[in-house]
Every structure is written in C-alpha cells, then in structure tokens.
Write a protein that holds these residues in place. Structure first.
Motif, PDB file in Angstrom:
ATOM      1  N   GLU A  36      32.753  72.022  23.238  1.00 13.06           N
ATOM      2  CA  GLU A  36      31.245  71.416  23.278  1.00 13.06           C
ATOM      3  C   GLU A  36      30.941  70.487  24.153  1.00 13.06           C
ATOM      4  OE1 GLU A  36      28.975  73.679  21.681  1.00 13.06           O
ATOM      5  OE2 GLU A  36      30.724  74.645  21.105  1.00 13.06           O
ATOM      6  N   GLY A  37      31.983  69.780  24.699  1.00  9.64           N
ATOM      7  CA  GLY A  37      31.752  68.521  25.722  1.00  9.64           C
ATOM      8  C   GLY A  37      31.917  66.987  24.866  1.00  9.64           C
ATOM      9  N   GLN A  38      31.420  66.200  25.590  1.00  8.40           N
ATOM     10  CA  GLN A  38      31.791  64.851  24.896  1.00  8.40           C
ATOM     11  C   GLN A  38      30.739  64.728  23.963  1.00  8.40           C
ATOM     12  OE1 GLN A  38      34.320  62.332  25.694  1.00  8.40           O
ATOM     13  NE2 GLN A  38      33.678  61.747  23.864  1.00  8.40           N
ATOM     14  N   HIS A  39      31.187  64.133  22.919  1.00  6.93           N
ATOM     15  CA  HIS A  39      30.102  63.742  21.687  1.00  6.93           C
ATOM     16  C   HIS A  39      30.495  62.384  21.327  1.00  6.93           C
ATOM     17  CE1 HIS A  39      27.842  67.268  21.241  1.00  6.93           C
ATOM     18  NE2 HIS A  39      29.150  67.935  21.409  1.00  6.93           N
ATOM     19  N   TRP A  40      29.505  61.554  21.027  1.00  5.08           N
ATOM     20  CA  TRP A  40      29.562  60.091  20.688  1.00  5.08           C
ATOM     21  C   TRP A  40      28.937  60.031  19.044  1.00  5.08           C
ATOM     22  CZ3 TRP A  40      32.829  57.218  23.513  1.00  5.08           C
ATOM     23  CH2 TRP A  40      33.228  57.660  24.864  1.00  5.08           C
ATOM     24  N   THR A  41      29.341  58.863  18.434  1.00  3.61           N
ATOM     25  CA  THR A  41      28.637  58.455  17.439  1.00  3.61           C
ATOM     26  C   THR A  41      28.806  57.011  17.430  1.00  3.61           C
ATOM     27  OG1 THR A  41      28.567  58.824  14.925  1.00  3.61           O
ATOM     28  CG2 THR A  41      30.986  58.573  15.758  1.00  3.61           C
ATOM     29  N   THR A  42      28.229  56.302  16.367  1.00  4.66           N
ATOM     30  CA  THR A  42      28.490  54.972  16.184  1.00  4.66           C
ATOM     31  C   THR A  42      29.025  54.547  14.860  1.00  4.66           C
ATOM     32  OG1 THR A  42      26.239  54.478  15.156  1.00  4.66           O
ATOM     33  CG2 THR A  42      26.392  54.770  17.719  1.00  4.66           C
ATOM     34  N   LEU A  43      29.413  53.318  14.625  1.00  3.33           N
ATOM     35  CA  LEU A  43      29.884  52.806  13.271  1.00  3.33           C
ATOM     36  C   LEU A  43      28.799  52.837  12.269  1.00  3.33           C
ATOM     37  CD1 LEU A  43      32.303  51.895  11.715  1.00  3.33           C
ATOM     38  CD2 LEU A  43      31.408  49.243  12.462  1.00  3.33           C
ATOM     39  N   ASP A  44      27.671  52.627  12.540  1.00  6.54           N
ATOM     40  CA  ASP A  44      26.385  52.977  11.592  1.00  6.54           C
ATOM     41  C   ASP A  44      26.216  54.476  11.215  1.00  6.54           C
ATOM     42  OD1 ASP A  44      25.914  50.041  11.438  1.00  6.54           O
ATOM     43  OD2 ASP A  44      24.250  50.233  12.788  1.00  6.54           O
ATOM     44  N   ALA A  45      26.291  55.117  12.020  1.00  4.07           N
ATOM     45  CA  ALA A  45      26.089  56.731  11.844  1.00  4.07           C
ATOM     46  C   ALA A  45      27.307  56.942  11.208  1.00  4.07           C
ATOM     47  CB  ALA A  45      26.048  57.457  13.161  1.00  4.07           C
ATOM     48  N   LEU A  46      28.570  56.899  11.457  1.00  2.00           N
ATOM     49  CA  LEU A  46      29.958  57.315  10.537  1.00  2.00           C
ATOM     50  C   LEU A  46      29.681  56.718   9.438  1.00  2.00           C
ATOM     51  CD1 LEU A  46      32.275  58.765  11.587  1.00  2.00           C
ATOM     52  CD2 LEU A  46      33.372  56.623  12.172  1.00  2.00           C
ATOM     53  N   THR A  94      34.963  49.822   6.309  1.00  3.44           N
ATOM     54  CA  THR A  94      34.077  49.450   5.148  1.00  3.44           C
ATOM     55  C   THR A  94      34.172  48.271   4.441  1.00  3.44           C
ATOM     56  OG1 THR A  94      35.240  50.587   3.595  1.00  3.44           O
ATOM     57  CG2 THR A  94      33.660  52.216   4.901  1.00  3.44           C
ATOM     58  N   ASP A  95      33.268  47.895   3.679  1.00  3.77           N
ATOM     59  CA  ASP A  95      33.465  46.668   2.823  1.00  3.77           C
ATOM     60  C   ASP A  95      34.636  47.040   1.764  1.00  3.77           C
ATOM     61  OD1 ASP A  95      31.667  45.062   4.216  1.00  3.77           O
ATOM     62  OD2 ASP A  95      30.043  45.406   2.661  1.00  3.77           O
ATOM     63  N   GLU A  96      34.826  48.160   1.342  1.00  3.23           N
ATOM     64  CA  GLU A  96      35.811  48.344   0.300  1.00  3.23           C
ATOM     65  C   GLU A  96      37.302  48.555   0.851  1.00  3.23           C
ATOM     66  OE1 GLU A  96      33.166  50.125   0.607  1.00  3.23           O
ATOM     67  OE2 GLU A  96      31.969  49.649  -0.879  1.00  3.23           O
ATOM     68  N   ALA A  97      37.457  48.911   2.276  1.00  2.00           N
ATOM     69  CA  ALA A  97      38.475  49.019   2.789  1.00  2.00           C
ATOM     70  C   ALA A  97      38.989  47.573   3.076  1.00  2.00           C
ATOM     71  CB  ALA A  97      38.502  49.671   4.024  1.00  2.00           C
TER      72      ALA A  97
END
Ligand SMILES: [Zn+2]
Length: 119
Positions: A36-46, A94-97
C-alpha cells in the motif's frame, strides 16, 4: 513539527513539518515498503491505538508493543555487572513502561542489534 514513525519498520525520524518522502530503512534492499506504499504515524497517534506490554520474559523485564506494530520489536532489560542494558528499543514510549524500567533500576545503556531499532 512532528516526529513521524514509519508504520512498516517502526523507525522514528527527526521532527519535520511533513512526513518524510520515504523511509531509508524500508527502501533498503533488505527491507520492503508495503504493497500500500509508505505510511506514517506519530507517537501521539500510536499511544491512542497501542500500549506497551510489560511482562516477565524468562526472568528478564520484557517490553513489546501491543497490538503488534511494525516488525514487531521487543525490548529486554538485562541486568549486568556493567549496569542495566536495554536490549533493543520500541517505537512506543509510555509512562508505565518508563516506570517499570525505573523500578528495575533504570537503563544505563541501550544496545541495538538491527537498524530497525534506531527508532
Ligand atoms: Zn521504515
């Protein structure tokens, strides 16, 4: 400015106004770009769709992203005479990690075995 994360390999890139045109890790002959090609996300979205699973992994503190993300990476905290080594990294923090790592003495060094883990 946003630090974009490649959804295929999990590598995070330096802050930019727009997502990078390509991921050099995935464009390497040893990796791939998804059909499907290159896809990006962000830390906030993740953080909205995933969490870090924290568990005993054969006597070591193990961390991985759930549901699975990218290749999927797994990190282990290795207590050694030279200090605590975080073996590999994850795309999600994450804060928990962080609390779990701190409760186990923190991280003195990070060792990365693979280019995908430079996230
Ligand atoms: Zn990539």
């Amino acid at each position: 400015m946003t630090c974009f994360i490649c959804e295929t390999c999990g590598t995070q890139y330096k802050a930019s106004a727009q997502a990078p045109a390509a991921c050099p890790i995935c464009e390497d002959d040893r990796q791939y770009v998804g059909w499907e090609g290159q896809h990006w996300t962000t830390l906030d979205a993740l953080r909205k769709t995933h969490t870090v699973r924290i568990a005993d992994d054969h006597g070591l503190l193990g961390l991985d992203v759930t549901p699975a993300f990218a290749i999927p990476q797994r990190a282990l905290l290795l207590p050694t005479d030279a200090g605590n080594i975080l073996w590999e990294c994850l795309s999600l923090v994450t804060d928990e990690a962080v609390d779990a790592l701190t409760a186990h003495g923190g991280v003195d060094r990070i060792i990365i075995s693979h280019p995908h883990f430079y996230a």
